[in-house]
Design a protein around this motif. Structure first.
Motif, PDB file in Angstrom:
ATOM      1  N   GLU A 146       0.822  -1.205   0.000  1.00 19.69           N
ATOM      2  CA  GLU A 146       0.000   0.000   0.000  1.00 19.69           C
ATOM      3  C   GLU A 146       0.860   1.261   0.000  1.00 19.69           C
ATOM      4  O   GLU A 146       0.543   2.264  -0.668  1.00 19.69           O
ATOM      5  N   LYS A 195       3.405   5.700  -5.743  1.00 18.40           N
ATOM      6  CA  LYS A 195       3.220   5.776  -7.198  1.00 18.40           C
ATOM      7  C   LYS A 195       2.000   6.637  -7.551  1.00 18.40           C
ATOM      8  O   LYS A 195       2.017   7.408  -8.526  1.00 18.40           O
ATOM      9  N   LEU A 196       0.913   6.513  -6.750  1.00 15.23           N
ATOM     10  CA  LEU A 196      -0.277   7.309  -6.991  1.00 15.23           C
ATOM     11  C   LEU A 196      -0.016   8.803  -6.757  1.00 15.23           C
ATOM     12  O   LEU A 196      -0.518   9.678  -7.477  1.00 15.23           O
ATOM     13  N   ARG A 211       2.154   1.629  -3.442  1.00 15.15           N
ATOM     14  CA  ARG A 211       1.096   2.086  -4.339  1.00 15.15           C
ATOM     15  C   ARG A 211       0.783   3.559  -4.104  1.00 15.15           C
ATOM     16  O   ARG A 211       0.545   4.327  -5.048  1.00 15.15           O
TER      17      ARG A 211
END
Length: 380
Positions: free
Chosen positions: A281, A287-288, A284
């Motif tokens: 998470e 990256k988000l 992620r």
């Protein structure tokens, strides 16, 4: 005519008709001459052949006595024996197996069986360490190890053995509790008694070697036997219950340990899963964040749509508040999904195709409701 028939020439086969004719000597004459010579040697005179016939034959008696004396000196020692020889009452030697000779009346020979295992038994009431009385029966197996000591060092070896056994047994029993003598330490009592008894016998120089000491019986006196039986039964029950508890523990403890190990492994697996999920998470999100910094508007809308899709995928009913309307619209998504011929929903999850179709129908219905609302307002 034969030479020995009457009327013949009385010549014998050796060519002689009388004693001086060259024939063999007369046997009686030889014995007479031998007797005369022996009488001369032992004081019987050396007269003519007929002069000593009236005297007693002492020489023959002496020879017979000498022969008997020599024969009486022989004796046989068996393979399992030893012969202790005393010469004029003093120890001389110890003879082993075989044929031996010792002068009688000078040496005395005592044979001792060296391999025979003999048993001595002793009984009695004795006082234990905890001031209890116990009836003890003890058997001692022994053999002769030193023939000289067994014959000469102790006047009565058996009596010495009995007294030493009683002394050693009382000393050991007096240093042990009643329960130890009766049940728990019987082997130790036998071993300690044997060791102490052998020390006593070696100190006395009895020549006895102890082979085995067995405590054959040990029990309380007859007067208190009933009470002692109750105590023994209670002790046996205690041991039985302890064994049952130990068996139950051996059955339960491994299961509990296996269950604890399984829980630990599950916790470790959950820990690893949570940690790895958190790390994923975090990656992620990083990256988000990078994508959001590049295109904030597009990323925001995409996040919104993903959130709505996630919420809608786990809900079967949706309440929609139409802008400008007076009431709230109810959308039965499960029925709409069945009406659209979508696939069966398993585990309360809806496929993206069904979501898109439902979304399109919801939008169309919202537009229709909005148009009707505007017409109603224009008519008013």
């Amino acid at each position: 005519m034969a030479w020995n028939e009457p009327g013949g020439n009385n010549k014998d086969p050796w060519g002689g008709g009388n004693r001086n004719g060259g024939g063999p000597p007369d046997l009686d004459e030889l014995l007479r001459k031998l007797q005369q010579k022996l009488n001369g040697l032992f004081g019987g005179g050396s007269g003519p052949a007929g002069g000593g016939q009236g005297k007693f034959p002492w020489a023959l008696v002496v020879i017979v006595v000498a022969v008997l004396y020599g024969l009486l000196g022989f004796y046989q020692v068996n393979a399992n024996e030893a012969a202790v020889v005393l010469r004029l009452g003093k120890y001389h030697t110890t003879e082993t197996a075989g044929l031996h000779w010792n002068p009688p009346l000078v040496d005395s020979v005592t044979k001792v069986n060296m391999t025979e295992v003999r048993t001595e038994r002793t009984t009695g009431q004795m006082l234990t360490e905890d001031a209890n009385i116990v009836d003890v029966v003890l058997q001692v197996q022994w053999h002769v190890d030193n023939g000289e000591a067994y014959v000469l060092r102790v006047r009565d070896p058996l009596k010495s053995l009995q007294e030493a056994t009683d002394s050693a047994l009382r000393h050991v029993v007096g240093s042990t509790s009643l329960n130890g003598v009766i049940s728990q330490k019987r082997t130790e009592v036998s071993a300690d008694t044997q060791e102490r008894l052998q020390d006593y016998l070696d100190l006395y120089q009895t020549g006895i070697k102890i082979d085995v000491v067995n405590l054959t019986d040990a029990k309380a006196p007859r007067e208190v036997q009933d009470a002692f039986d109750d105590v023994t039964k209670a002790r046996e029950d205690e041991v039985r219950l302890q064994n049952e508890a130990q068996a139950y523990a051996n059955q339960v403890i491994p299961v509990a340990r296996g269950r604890a190990q399984r829980i630990i492994e599950e916790a470790e697996a959950y820990k690893s899963r949570v940690v790895e999920s958190a790390r994923g998470e975090a990656v992620r999100f990083e990256k988000l964040l990078a994508e959001y910094e590049r295109a904030p508007q597009v990323t925001r809308e995409r996040l919104y749509l993903d959130a709505v899709q996630q919420v809608m995928s786990s809900a079967s009913k949706v309440m929609v508040d139409v802008e400008g309307g007076n009431n709230m619209m109810y959308l039965p998504l499960d029925k709409l999904g069945r009406e659209s011929g979508a696939r069966a929903v398993q585990s309360r999850e809806v496929s993206p195709v069904v979501i898109d179709e439902i979304y399109q129908r919801v939008v169309d219905r919202l537009r229709t409701e909005a148009a009707n609302s505007r017409r109603s307002q224009n008519v008013r």
